[in-house]
Design an enzyme around this catalytic site. Sequence first.
Site, PDB file in Angstrom:
ATOM      1  N   CYS A  44       0.881  -1.168   0.000  1.00 47.30           N
ATOM      2  CA  CYS A  44       0.000   0.000   0.000  1.00 47.30           C
ATOM      3  C   CYS A  44       0.917   1.216   0.000  1.00 47.30           C
ATOM      4  O   CYS A  44       2.097   1.104  -0.320  1.00 47.30           O
ATOM      5  CB  CYS A  44      -0.937  -0.025   1.202  1.00 47.30           C
ATOM      6  SG  CYS A  44      -0.114   0.097   2.797  1.00 47.30           S
ATOM      7  N   GLY A  45       0.411   2.357   0.383  1.00 50.95           N
ATOM      8  CA  GLY A  45       1.233   3.554   0.382  1.00 50.95           C
ATOM      9  C   GLY A  45       2.378   3.498   1.383  1.00 50.95           C
ATOM     10  O   GLY A  45       3.534   3.691   1.037  1.00 50.95           O
TER      11      GLY A  45
END
Length: 87
Positions: A44-45
């Site tokens: 994810c980020g």
Amino acid sequence: VDVRSQSDFEQGHIIDAINISADQLPSQLDKLKKYKEQGIIFCCGSGGISAKEARKLMNEGFEKVYSLKGGIYSWQNANLPLAKGLK
């Protein structure tokens, strides 16, 4: 598996990653079953959401599940390549 939104995925993702947003993951488990023996890496980020989603998958019986520590931000900071657009 990149669990970010499609728009974030399009802006830059790890080469050969597939995009299944975190909210779509429960309905996409069948798509991931073919990778059950090989292993699955979530990103994810920043790594928090992917770690949470990886734990959920482990609860579904997947054993080889990993989360990219630091997420895409760490990947970029290490100057590793990203692909753009949809796969």
